[in-house]
Motif scaffolding. Structure first.
Motif, short mmCIF file in Angstrom:
data_model
loop_
_atom_site.label_atom_id
_atom_site.label_comp_id
_atom_site.label_asym_id
_atom_site.label_seq_id
_atom_site.Cartn_x
_atom_site.Cartn_y
_atom_site.Cartn_z
N ASP A 18 -0.75 13.09 -11.29
CA ASP A 18 -1.70 13.94 -10.82
C ASP A 18 -1.92 13.54 -9.35
OD1 ASP A 18 -3.73 15.69 -9.76
OD2 ASP A 18 -5.16 15.32 -11.38
N SER A 19 -1.01 14.18 -8.40
CA SER A 19 -1.04 13.72 -6.85
C SER A 19 -2.48 14.18 -6.41
CB SER A 19 -0.07 14.53 -6.06
OG SER A 19 1.29 14.52 -6.81
N GLU A 20 -2.94 15.33 -6.51
CA GLU A 20 -4.23 15.63 -5.98
C GLU A 20 -5.66 14.67 -6.38
OE1 GLU A 20 -7.30 19.30 -5.36
OE2 GLU A 20 -5.52 19.78 -6.59
N GLY A 21 -5.33 14.40 -7.70
CA GLY A 21 -6.25 13.25 -8.17
C GLY A 21 -6.06 12.04 -7.58
N ARG A 22 -4.76 11.43 -7.21
CA ARG A 22 -4.82 10.31 -6.23
C ARG A 22 -5.25 10.41 -5.01
NH1 ARG A 22 0.88 8.87 -6.24
NH2 ARG A 22 1.39 11.17 -7.25
N LEU A 23 -4.82 11.66 -4.40
CA LEU A 23 -5.38 12.06 -2.99
C LEU A 23 -6.63 11.89 -2.99
CD1 LEU A 23 -4.70 12.96 -0.13
CD2 LEU A 23 -4.62 15.26 -0.92
N ARG A 24 -7.45 12.60 -3.87
CA ARG A 24 -8.96 12.59 -3.87
C ARG A 24 -9.48 11.14 -3.91
NH1 ARG A 24 -10.97 17.54 -3.56
NH2 ARG A 24 -9.64 19.14 -4.33
N LEU A 25 -8.78 10.12 -4.74
CA LEU A 25 -9.17 8.93 -4.99
C LEU A 25 -8.77 8.13 -3.76
CD1 LEU A 25 -10.34 6.78 -7.03
CD2 LEU A 25 -8.18 6.25 -7.59
N ALA A 26 -8.03 8.55 -2.71
CA ALA A 26 -7.50 7.74 -1.85
C ALA A 26 -8.61 7.88 -0.65
CB ALA A 26 -6.21 8.03 -1.32
N VAL A 27 -9.20 9.13 -0.58
CA VAL A 27 -9.99 9.60 0.19
C VAL A 27 -11.48 9.08 0.24
CG1 VAL A 27 -11.53 11.57 1.10
CG2 VAL A 27 -8.94 11.69 1.17
N ASN A 28 -11.73 8.99 -1.34
CA ASN A 28 -13.04 8.46 -1.67
C ASN A 28 -12.89 6.92 -1.38
OD1 ASN A 28 -14.13 10.68 -2.40
ND2 ASN A 28 -13.54 10.01 -4.72
N ARG A 29 -11.66 6.18 -1.64
CA ARG A 29 -11.45 4.76 -1.41
C ARG A 29 -11.86 4.31 0.09
NH1 ARG A 29 -9.37 1.41 -5.43
NH2 ARG A 29 -10.27 2.13 -7.26
N ALA A 30 -11.24 5.28 0.94
CA ALA A 30 -11.39 4.95 2.41
C ALA A 30 -12.71 5.33 2.94
CB ALA A 30 -10.53 6.02 3.00
#
Length: 118
Positions: A18-30
């Motif tokens: 799930d690319s969108e889930g990974r993108l949202r997780l990356a933004v949250n981590r940042a």
């Protein structure tokens, strides 16, 4: 550390495709200051199989992360790569001009600005 308990983290572990889930997780981590984790997640999204709009966002967010860490030269390299892989994207081009400025590369900044306005 404490991120493993988060629902989004669990979702991404259960569905790594799930690319969108990974993108949202990356933004949250940042946003939460976990820069290394965010960088790794963003870089994992910069592959041709990721939808273009997500790759553009990953390039943008990763470039901003690199700049915030004082890594303008790395941001330039990243955005040059992004601009060549996703040609014609104005957002990436504008960020590239900004990164050139921050890296003290005024000639490249001027040339990129002129190319965008021509």
């Amino acid at each position: 550390p404490g991120f493993r308990k988060w629902p989004l983290q669990k979702l991404v572990r259960a569905h790594p495709e799930d690319s969108e889930g990974r993108l949202r997780l990356a933004v949250n981590r940042a946003r939460l200051g976990a820069e290394k984790d965010a960088e790794e997640l963003f870089r994992g999204l910069l592959v041709p199989t990721t939808p273009e709009w997500m790759r553009v966002l990953a390039y943008q967010e990763l470039a901003e992360l690199l700049v915030s860490e004082g890594r303008a030269r790395d941001a330039v390299s990243l955005l040059e790569e992004g601009s060549s892989r996703i040609s014609g994207n104005q957002r990436l081009h504008i960020l590239l001009v900004h990164a050139y400025d921050l890296a003290g590369r005024s000639r490249e900044s001027a040339a990129a600005t002129n190319a965008a306005t021509a």
